[in-house]
Design a protein around this motif. Structure first.
Motif, mmCIF file in Angstrom:
data_model
loop_
_atom_site.group_PDB
_atom_site.id
_atom_site.type_symbol
_atom_site.label_atom_id
_atom_site.label_comp_id
_atom_site.label_asym_id
_atom_site.label_seq_id
_atom_site.Cartn_x
_atom_site.Cartn_y
_atom_site.Cartn_z
ATOM 1 N N PHE A 271 18.400 -70.124 -35.718
ATOM 2 C CA PHE A 271 17.540 -69.358 -34.817
ATOM 3 C C PHE A 271 16.079 -69.778 -34.934
ATOM 4 N N ALA A 272 15.544 -69.834 -36.141
ATOM 5 C CA ALA A 272 14.132 -70.208 -36.319
ATOM 6 C C ALA A 272 13.846 -71.613 -35.777
ATOM 7 N N PRO A 273 14.687 -72.622 -36.074
ATOM 8 C CA PRO A 273 14.451 -73.935 -35.454
ATOM 9 C C PRO A 273 14.509 -73.898 -33.935
ATOM 10 N N SER A 274 15.373 -73.032 -33.388
ATOM 11 C CA SER A 274 15.473 -72.936 -31.931
ATOM 12 C C SER A 274 14.167 -72.444 -31.320
ATOM 13 N N VAL A 275 13.545 -71.435 -31.941
ATOM 14 C CA VAL A 275 12.270 -70.917 -31.429
ATOM 15 C C VAL A 275 11.205 -72.009 -31.458
ATOM 16 N N ALA A 276 11.140 -72.738 -32.584
ATOM 17 C CA ALA A 276 10.122 -73.785 -32.733
ATOM 18 C C ALA A 276 10.345 -74.931 -31.751
ATOM 19 N N LEU A 277 11.586 -75.373 -31.615
ATOM 20 C CA LEU A 277 11.872 -76.503 -30.732
ATOM 21 C C LEU A 277 11.719 -76.121 -29.262
ATOM 22 N N MET A 383 18.563 -72.613 -26.239
ATOM 23 C CA MET A 383 18.771 -71.205 -25.889
ATOM 24 C C MET A 383 20.193 -70.775 -26.223
ATOM 25 N N ASP A 384 21.169 -71.636 -25.945
ATOM 26 C CA ASP A 384 22.550 -71.312 -26.265
ATOM 27 C C ASP A 384 22.739 -71.162 -27.778
ATOM 28 N N LEU A 385 22.118 -72.060 -28.548
ATOM 29 C CA LEU A 385 22.214 -71.968 -29.998
ATOM 30 C C LEU A 385 21.586 -70.681 -30.507
ATOM 31 N N ALA A 386 20.404 -70.342 -29.976
ATOM 32 C CA ALA A 386 19.709 -69.129 -30.425
ATOM 33 C C ALA A 386 20.497 -67.873 -30.091
ATOM 34 N N MET A 387 21.038 -67.809 -28.868
ATOM 35 C CA MET A 387 21.777 -66.606 -28.476
ATOM 36 C C MET A 387 23.107 -66.501 -29.207
ATOM 37 N N GLY A 388 23.698 -67.649 -29.557
ATOM 38 C CA GLY A 388 24.917 -67.609 -30.351
ATOM 39 C C GLY A 388 24.656 -67.217 -31.787
ATOM 40 N N ALA A 389 23.478 -67.598 -32.308
ATOM 41 C CA ALA A 389 23.142 -67.274 -33.693
ATOM 42 C C ALA A 389 22.743 -65.821 -33.856
ATOM 43 N N LEU A 401 11.879 -63.413 -27.892
ATOM 44 C CA LEU A 401 11.185 -64.317 -28.809
ATOM 45 C C LEU A 401 11.198 -65.748 -28.276
ATOM 46 N N MET A 402 12.335 -66.165 -27.733
ATOM 47 C CA MET A 402 12.408 -67.511 -27.166
ATOM 48 C C MET A 402 11.446 -67.668 -25.988
ATOM 49 N N GLU A 403 11.397 -66.654 -25.137
ATOM 50 C CA GLU A 403 10.551 -66.740 -23.948
ATOM 51 C C GLU A 403 9.071 -66.639 -24.305
ATOM 52 N N THR A 404 8.750 -65.822 -25.313
ATOM 53 C CA THR A 404 7.363 -65.764 -25.778
ATOM 54 C C THR A 404 6.955 -67.109 -26.370
ATOM 55 N N GLY A 405 7.873 -67.742 -27.104
ATOM 56 C CA GLY A 405 7.603 -69.081 -27.623
ATOM 57 C C GLY A 405 7.334 -70.076 -26.510
ATOM 58 N N SER A 406 8.062 -69.940 -25.396
ATOM 59 C CA SER A 406 7.815 -70.824 -24.248
ATOM 60 C C SER A 406 6.419 -70.624 -23.684
ATOM 61 N N GLU A 407 5.976 -69.354 -23.614
ATOM 62 C CA GLU A 407 4.629 -69.081 -23.113
ATOM 63 C C GLU A 407 3.575 -69.718 -24.015
ATOM 64 N N PHE A 408 3.753 -69.561 -25.327
ATOM 65 C CA PHE A 408 2.816 -70.177 -26.275
ATOM 66 C C PHE A 408 2.850 -71.701 -26.140
ATOM 67 N N GLY A 409 4.051 -72.274 -26.069
ATOM 68 C CA GLY A 409 4.185 -73.719 -25.981
ATOM 69 C C GLY A 409 3.529 -74.282 -24.739
ATOM 70 N N GLY A 410 3.741 -73.611 -23.589
ATOM 71 C CA GLY A 410 3.133 -74.074 -22.352
ATOM 72 C C GLY A 410 1.622 -74.038 -22.412
ATOM 73 N N ALA A 411 1.077 -72.926 -22.922
ATOM 74 C CA ALA A 411 -0.377 -72.813 -23.037
ATOM 75 C C ALA A 411 -0.931 -73.839 -24.016
ATOM 76 N N THR A 487 16.847 -80.504 -38.556
ATOM 77 C CA THR A 487 17.061 -79.062 -38.726
ATOM 78 C C THR A 487 18.335 -78.544 -38.076
ATOM 79 N N LEU A 488 18.753 -79.183 -36.974
ATOM 80 C CA LEU A 488 19.910 -78.660 -36.254
ATOM 81 C C LEU A 488 21.232 -79.166 -36.808
ATOM 82 N N ARG A 489 21.213 -80.202 -37.618
ATOM 83 C CA ARG A 489 22.466 -80.721 -38.177
ATOM 84 C C ARG A 489 23.160 -79.649 -39.018
ATOM 85 N N ARG A 490 22.371 -78.905 -39.803
ATOM 86 C CA ARG A 490 22.965 -77.843 -40.617
ATOM 87 C C ARG A 490 23.499 -76.717 -39.752
ATOM 88 N N ALA A 491 22.781 -76.420 -38.654
ATOM 89 C CA ALA A 491 23.275 -75.395 -37.739
ATOM 90 C C ALA A 491 24.569 -75.831 -37.087
#
Length: 511
Positions: A271-277, A383-389, A401-411, A487-491
């Protein structure tokens, strides 16, 4: 029904029909981010707003939306996402009607703010309900791919639709198009959509609401202003204040008995790597859009509507990107490999953009298409990984959280890449050019009639700035590819070693 279990079943015609209904508000919410691009001149002529009011008319929707996403995601987990979706649709429809017939700038600003509140309820609710309806991992991945494609396409479509509507109708029509879709959602939603909520939540933490907004809004504001105004002390202070409130917000979530954001979400593998990526993916997409929209209008001298129509072309391959990525994962290709490839494709788009000259329409459109395809591949899989986790009962919070991360990333993408491009532009402009011309390309074109030969020089300088930003973007996304691979290999190992949608080890209390 209340979906708090982890049972897995195949979705049927009812669920896929419900998904189509859910896509309507999602499309409109994403379109409203850009729907005023061509309506602002007509609004200015009709309502005569001040410069400050015009900025608020344009920006307040995105600010309110970003500031309330986490609040509405958590609230939906508590009161039910279908209920919150229908409340939000009602508010969105009423605010659209209010905006369409606004007779003053103040009324339009208030209507846009209410639209932002409604949008903040709709976005996490659609994803949470999608998570509830599609418990089979394969079907959920396909549904999320469609969700990602609609979300991305809506932003591009909004500007074109506003141009066409303003061309043939009055500016209020850009808001009235929301009404049929919201009416259809209110009519069909209660019959088709299941209720989805967390039955074991504690009291809602109202103190976290102002803390979250104080953390998000100053940072978003500062980052959005930096590309056009530079690293002004006011914007640096705004970002710093937001970050300080972010520290307080995180501390509150760790100590509150019933936090708005359960810290246990971030201990769920993947989940945490998904937000960052996801943040980095939005960084690339929005950072490139900052340059390409100006390039089409100011370098190639297209009209606003012409530029928007040309900008639709790169959206064409987006429709196939997410389904192909999902198919590869379902055929056994590791998700880490697919996401890594998505970042590398997006990075290649930046590389192509770096070769653009002052007359490179098709090269720039190709670069935009490659970037968009790579970005959608990443976003759909992440998004699929985050929602599954995330546990099903925390789906709204996870989505917000994912969508807020998108807002931060875009800005952040517009701020950092925009700053690089501006620095190169100013370095390339001759010292003898007027001060306004050395600040921005728009300033140069405004005085070009007074200074012979200034326009070609300014366009060349802007293109050089775009090249510098593209190189930086390519490096960032290549780094994200390496991060995703690590980071995603372990997931992936965890995901393939468990049964689909098995009960999470995370309880609602986060223990």
């Amino acid at each position: 029904m209340t979906n708090s279990t982890s049972t897995t079943s195949r979705a049927g015609r009812r669920e896929w029909t419900a998904l189509g209904v859910l896509m309507l508000p999602l499309l409109l919410v994403s379109m409203d981010v850009s729907v005023l691009y061509f309506a602002i001149p007509s609004i200015s002529a009709d309502l005569e707003p001040t410069g400050t009011q015009q900025l608020w008319i344009f920006d307040i929707y995105a600010f309110v939306l970003a500031g309330l996403l986490m609040t509405m995601g958590s609230l939906g987990d508590r009161i039910g996402h279908r209920r919150l979706l229908l409340i939000g649709a009602t508010a969105f429809g009423a605010a659209s009607l209010m905006a369409a017939y606004a007779n003053s700038s103040e009324t339009l600003i208030a209507a846009r703010a209410i639209l932002g509140i409604g949008g903040a309820t709709l976005m996490p609710s659609t994803m949470a309900l999608l998570r509830a309806m599609f418990t089979d991992p394969g079907q959920r991945a396909k549904a999320i791919g469609l969700w990602s494609g609609v979300m991305t396409a809506g932003i591009a479509l909004g500007s074109v639709m506003s141009g066409v509507l303003v061309e043939y109708f009055w500016w209020g029509s850009v808001f009235l198009v929301n009404l049929p879709a919201m009416a259809l959602l209110l009519l069909l939603g209660p019959a088709l959509l299941p209720e989805s909520r967390n039955p074991a939540t504690g009291r809602f933490d109202w103190l976290s609401v102002p803390l979250s907004m104080a953390a998000v809004l100053p940072v978003i504001y500062g980052l959005k202003e930096i590309p056009s105004e530079g690293w002004n002390v006011r914007y640096v202070v705004s970002i710093t204040v937001g970050l300080l409130f972010a520290v307080l917000f995180v501390r509150r979530q760790r100590t509150a008995a019933s936090p708005m954001i359960d810290p246990a979400l971030f201990r769920s593998r993947g989940f945490a790597p998904s937000v960052a990526l996801n943040l980095v993916s939005a960084f690339g997409i929005m950072g490139s859009a900052y340059f390409t929209t100006q390039y089409l209008q100011s370098v190639l001298d297209k009209s606003a509507l012409e530029a928007a129509l040309w900008a639709l072309l790169p959206s064409v391959p987006i429709g196939a990107a997410a389904p192909v990525a999902t198919s590869l994962v379902q055929k056994g290709v590791s998700r880490a490999s697919v996401v890594t490839a998505g970042f590398l494709i997006a990075s290649a788009g930046f590389v192509v953009l770096a070769f653009a000259g002052t007359d490179s329409l098709w090269l720039v459109l190709t670069a935009c298409a490659v970037l968009a395809v790579g970005g959608v591949i990443v976003m759909s899989q992440i998004m699929d990984l985050a929602m599954g986790a995330a546990p099903a009962e925390r789906a709204g919070t996870a989505s917000s959280l994912m969508e807020t991360g998108s807002e931060f990333g875009g800005a952040l993408g517009m701020a950092l890449l925009g700053s690089i491009g501006t620095a190169v532009y100013r370095h390339e402009m001759p010292g003898t050019a007027p001060d306004a011309a050395r600040e921005t390309l728009g300033g140069a074109l405004a005085v070009a009639d007074q200074v012979p030969g200034l326009a070609p020089v300014a366009r060349e300088a802007f293109t050089s700035g775009m090249t510098g930003a593209a190189i930086a973007g390519a490096v960032v996304l290549a780094g994200a590819a390496a991060l995703a691979a690590a980071t995603l290999r372990r997931a992936d190992v965890r995901e393939h070693s468990t049964t689909p949608d098995e009960p999470s080890s995370l309880s609602p209390s986060g223990v």
